[in-house]
Enzyme design. Structure first.
Site, short mmCIF file in Angstrom:
data_model
loop_
_atom_site.label_atom_id
_atom_site.label_comp_id
_atom_site.label_asym_id
_atom_site.label_seq_id
_atom_site.Cartn_x
_atom_site.Cartn_y
_atom_site.Cartn_z
N GLU A 115 -39.07 0.67 93.43
CA GLU A 115 -40.45 0.42 93.14
C GLU A 115 -40.43 -1.25 92.57
OE1 GLU A 115 -42.46 2.68 90.09
OE2 GLU A 115 -44.31 1.63 90.43
N ARG A 151 -27.04 13.20 88.19
CA ARG A 151 -27.50 14.29 87.62
C ARG A 151 -27.12 15.41 88.89
NH1 ARG A 151 -32.44 12.26 84.69
NH2 ARG A 151 -32.01 10.98 86.50
P1 AMP Z 1 -36.28 9.23 94.18
O1 AMP Z 1 -35.27 8.33 94.88
O2 AMP Z 1 -37.73 8.81 93.94
O3 AMP Z 1 -36.28 10.88 94.93
O4 AMP Z 1 -35.59 9.70 92.89
C1 AMP Z 1 -34.30 9.50 92.48
C2 AMP Z 1 -33.82 10.02 91.25
O5 AMP Z 1 -34.67 9.58 90.13
C3 AMP Z 1 -33.98 11.68 91.34
O6 AMP Z 1 -33.08 12.43 92.05
C4 AMP Z 1 -34.15 12.09 89.62
O7 AMP Z 1 -32.78 12.34 89.25
C5 AMP Z 1 -34.79 11.00 89.20
N1 AMP Z 1 -35.96 11.06 89.06
C6 AMP Z 1 -36.91 10.36 89.67
N2 AMP Z 1 -38.36 10.56 89.21
C7 AMP Z 1 -38.09 11.50 88.19
C8 AMP Z 1 -38.94 12.46 87.31
N3 AMP Z 1 -40.27 12.43 87.37
N4 AMP Z 1 -38.33 13.38 86.49
C9 AMP Z 1 -36.93 13.19 86.56
N5 AMP Z 1 -36.25 12.76 87.37
C10 AMP Z 1 -36.55 11.81 88.14
#
Ligand code: AMP
Length: 185
Positions: free
Chosen positions: A104, A67
């Site tokens: 996770e 995305r």
């Molecule tokens: P993170 O590494 O935890 O910052 O998340 C990685 C990717 O997961 C983000 O760039 C989003 O594309 C997706 N993502 C994580 N949590 C969400 C959420 N609550 N809603 C939508 N996309 C999410």
């Protein structure tokens, strides 16, 4: 552009669908497809991200599959900057370097083309949403380990309650809209 009523945050918030318990129970998913379906909001969003990239004074962009690409590639084209694609393992055909990081449950691996990471680059990372910041942190290690400097991160959405700023240290992190709760209603 004609003067619009309200703020960019209000227009983004209206366009972002909030989906409880997706992709699994307990997660509130922020669905950005509504931004893409609304050209004036998408354009306004790109314009605001563009201003943030200019503020960070980078000379290259990098974006994380998939995305992040939706926001980074129009910006790279408009600003005339090279765009480094950070992809999931096994997608890039050239010589790659990779970084494995903890999720996770389990681990994930991201890769870039070795030759795309250059010492003269001051990279701005572009993403759709920052949750824990784990993926961005891995991308920063990958790019900096290979000799580029990362000067900041821009993202449409930030979820600061997941403490991404602590994970990303002193790096400037600019977002267009932040949500402060895990639950709707
Ligand atoms: P993170 O590494 O935890 O910052 O998340 C990685 C990717 O997961 C983000 O760039 C989003 O594309 C997706 N993502 C994580 N949590 C969400 C959420 N609550 N809603 C939508 N996309 C999410």
């Amino acid at each position: 552009m004609a003067a619009e009523k309200g703020t960019i945050q209000e227009r983004l918030d209206k366009a972002i669908r909030k989906v409880p318990d997706f992709p699994k129970p307990g997660i509130l998913f922020y669905d950005l497809t509504g931004i893409l379906m609304n050209p004036s909001v998408y354009q306004e969003c790109l314009q605001a991200l563009k201003e943030q990239v200019v503020q960070l004074n980078g000379n290259a962009l990098a974006a994380i599959e998939a995305r992040g690409f939706l926001f980074a590639s129009p910006l790279a084209s408009q600003l005339g900057l090279p765009l480094i694609l950070v992809r999931k393992k096994g997608k890039l055909p050239g010589k790659t370097i990779s970084q494995t990081f903890d999720l996770e449950y389990g681990t994930d691996t991201i890769e870039v083309h070795r030759e795309d990471v250059r010492p003269e680059f001051r990279v701005v990372l572009v993403d759709d949403l920052i949750a824990t910041g784990g993926t961005l942190k891995a991308a920063i290690s990958l790019l900096e380990g290979a000799g580029s400097k990362v000067v900041g991160v821009v993202s449409v959405v930030g979820l600061p309650f997941l403490k991404f700023r602590e994970k990303l240290g002193n790096l400037p992190v600019l977002t267009l809209i932040e949500y402060h709760t895990e639950k709707t209603s």
